[in-house]
Scaffold this active site. Structure first.
Site, mmCIF file in Angstrom:
data_model
loop_
_atom_site.group_PDB
_atom_site.id
_atom_site.type_symbol
_atom_site.label_atom_id
_atom_site.label_comp_id
_atom_site.label_asym_id
_atom_site.label_seq_id
_atom_site.Cartn_x
_atom_site.Cartn_y
_atom_site.Cartn_z
ATOM 1 N N THR B 140 0.833 -1.005 -0.106
ATOM 2 C CA THR B 140 0.127 0.042 0.171
ATOM 3 C C THR B 140 0.886 1.249 0.086
ATOM 4 O OG1 THR B 140 -0.306 -0.142 2.343
ATOM 5 C CG2 THR B 140 -1.808 -1.154 0.997
ATOM 6 N N THR B 197 -2.473 -2.579 7.520
ATOM 7 C CA THR B 197 -2.900 -3.890 7.394
ATOM 8 C C THR B 197 -1.390 -4.726 7.469
ATOM 9 O OG1 THR B 197 -4.930 -3.812 6.635
ATOM 10 C CG2 THR B 197 -3.966 -5.832 6.432
ATOM 11 N N THR B 404 -10.670 12.293 4.517
ATOM 12 C CA THR B 404 -11.658 11.238 3.903
ATOM 13 C C THR B 404 -12.263 12.157 2.863
ATOM 14 O OG1 THR B 404 -11.894 10.613 6.103
ATOM 15 C CG2 THR B 404 -13.742 10.032 4.724
#
Lengths: 404, 404
Positions: B140, B197, B404
């Protein structure tokens, strides 16, 4: 408004530059007392001393220095703490075992006892009604003074708390008989080159005879200071002391006493969180449901990912859910609802297990408020609150850019 | 060097911009398999799916996407994970319950299944010996690829691990019969707008029949990935998978198998810590003594005050002792010694319960190294290691400045 029969002093003895660094609180008469202390296994000598002297349930005075934590200083540190209590006792005409000692500041360095002795002598001559010099003497890199007071009127509802930050409007004294609780605290300012220490001192002129002060203080501390986290670290010197001298002649029920004390302690805890290192806002985390909502609230409050999102004004519900989920307390995502309260608005981000539709720009704009509430509902069950702050460049600057 | 009988693919299906985002690992034959999964109560659908399919002890393939975690996506998310396993099975001529699925990325958004289907089809046609496209597809915001391999020669000492960062020198294959362990991982890069993650995949051509792979993988994971922390947060999608297909025809003892697997997993864990968000260095924490040294090491490794001190190259032993003391594991300060190992030098900061004399400037200069070891001795007892990174402006930038 301060309670009757207590006097305060704060002086500059030279442990720090240009700021007060030694303070005393003295009760005219022997006061009932209780304390809550750090659970860290690395403890300063003053923690052991104060725990010892308070175990008898009474105190006349507290002496505090800032600028040096007197921690990891071995046998000499123990002797120096003892000396502080002896000098204060001599200045006040009392016994060393009636004087609690608190220290905050650099660890691993011996106290300059010549300065401390001079400071204690001077403080003994400057005792008065104004708590401000004392309040200043306990601060380290706190940006603001932290104080709160309230009155306790037997038979009436708890009074509004007046404090330094959230409700500073003075108000007249109650018409009838009342007692006063007054508290001061220092918070999460790093003292070079070491860690932050939380110190809190609450004094009241209520008559607490017959009340179990240690139990009351423990419960209140669990609902106030122990619900507050800046970075999850616990200092070697944390200490919360309560003195009740009865000078008002007023007695309150245990519930009334506890409610007034809690009001003052919650206010102080919120002030500490709001003034956390580098903080731009107070973040209040409310969790409803599960078997252990406080554990979930604390995990959210200590999550760097949540705290950086709050700093960045990012309504990042994924991080909040992630932090809740890793607390080790079972719940079902389908039961989850999550709102943010900021700037007088409620914004629903997640509802009944599914993302809610919201305007990210509008919520982000609301998150610029200096007080944000994260309201997480996980279903039926008890509820809990935690107070923390956001986490930004300021924290890194304060904690990384000092060199030993 | 990769093990026999495994093929890899990585393609760009469009879940992310301009980068590979879909990968597959396929074993030519049904492989023995085991997995370790996130303990977060908020879990992605792929975690439940992969745990289910691996419970039978075998797998043919793994399909992974990045760019979308498929988490908090309800029933549709469950169906989409199932679809991924079906499409991969169809592309490979196997069954969906022989295909594990992993996802990483943004949470709360449904997968674009048209893109995923196209990607899986394409990946099925591009399988080959080169693991690099796969390695890229799982990243990522990781700054570097993370891989490690080693050989296992029955009857010999564990081989040196070759990896992306710490020991990248290729070396010749062993003369006699051997098996290969090859692992890739992705680490602590935030994926907008959510959390990091950890994904790890280790494949080997050793014959693992008769070995208890789940137990071995659990033990190894506890000594590698579970000893690594970037910010204390645990993702909803964390997953570590092990496949052993026996294609080398070689069998090793359980101890040999476990040692080789551990070498690869420890290397991957260190690479992840070193590449933590905003990190400038790998910080290795070694704790000796007490009843629970790993708990103490982890508390130090998660302490923002310790991590900012490491970022600031500050030999701040007070913060390290404070963090050790708040872990909840009793020890006596008088027994404590503390050293820092950095830049090929050992610097003693605290010895037998007292501050040691050291040159702060010299230690600070040594701390500029990109690998620092905190060596804390608390007396007799077991020892433990934790891998983490420092904590600086970069972490705040990465995690606060996305909206966001």
């Amino acid at each position: 408004m301060t309670p009757k029969g207590f006097r305060f002093a704060g002086v500059r003895c030279g442990l720090k530059n240009k700021r007060n660094d030694l303070g005393m609180i003295v009760s005219d008469v022997l006061a009932q007392a209780a304390g809550v202390f750090t659970t860290n296994f690395v403890r300063a000598a003053c923690v052991d001393h104060s725990r010892d002297v308070i175990s008898g349930g009474t105190l006349r005075a507290v002496v505090v220095n800032s600028g040096n934590a007197n921690c990891c200083t071995g046998e000499q540190g123990v002797r120096d703490t003892q000396k502080m209590s002896e000098w204060a006792a001599a200045a006040l005409g009392t016994e060393p075992n009636e004087v609690a000692v608190a220290s905050t500041g650099v660890i691993g360095h011996l106290l300059d006892m010549a300065k401390v002795e001079r400071g204690i002598r001077e403080a003994g001559t400057k005792l008065g009604d104004d708590p401000r010099p004392y309040m200043d003497a306990i601060l380290t890199t706190d940006l603001v003074e932290k104080w709160a007071w309230t009155t306790c009127v037997p038979g009436e509802e708890p009074s509004v708390v007046v404090d330094a930050r959230f409700n500073a409007n003075e108000r007249p004294a109650p018409a009838g008989p009342y007692g006063v609780f007054y508290g001061v605290a220092k918070g999460s300012g790093m003292i070079a080159p070491n860690m932050a220490t939380m110190l809190g001192f609450v004094v009241t002129d209520l008559d607490a005879s017959g009340l179990d002060l240690p139990a009351i203080l423990k419960r209140v501390s669990d609902r106030s200071f122990n619900c507050m986290t800046v970075d999850g670290d616990t200092s070697t010197n944390d200490m919360l002391l309560l003195l009740a001298n009865g000078a008002s002649g007023i007695r309150a029920s245990e519930a009334e006493f506890e409610a007034a004390l809690e009001g003052v302690c919650v206010s102080l805890a919120k002030q500490i969180a709001r003034d956390g290192e580098g903080a731009t806002k107070l973040v209040e985390i409310r969790v409803q449901g599960t078997s252990d909502p406080i554990k979930i609230a604390r995990t959210i409050g200590e999550s760097p990912l949540v705290k950086t999102a709050m700093f960045g004004c990012d309504p990042n519900w994924g991080r909040i859910l992630m932090a809740a989920g890793r607390a080790g307390v079972p719940f079902t995502t389908a039961d989850v609802s999550l709102s943010l309260l900021a700037g007088d608005e409620e914004h629903v981000l997640f509802e009944d297990g599914a993302p809610a539709s919201f305007d990210p720009k509008r919520v982000s704009s609301a998150l610029k408020s200096d007080h944000v509430v994260i309201d997480l509902n996980l279903g039926e069950g008890p509820s809990a609150k935690v107070y923390t702050c956001d986490f930004g460049y300021g924290y890194v600057r304060i904690n990384a850019e000092y060199h030993t």
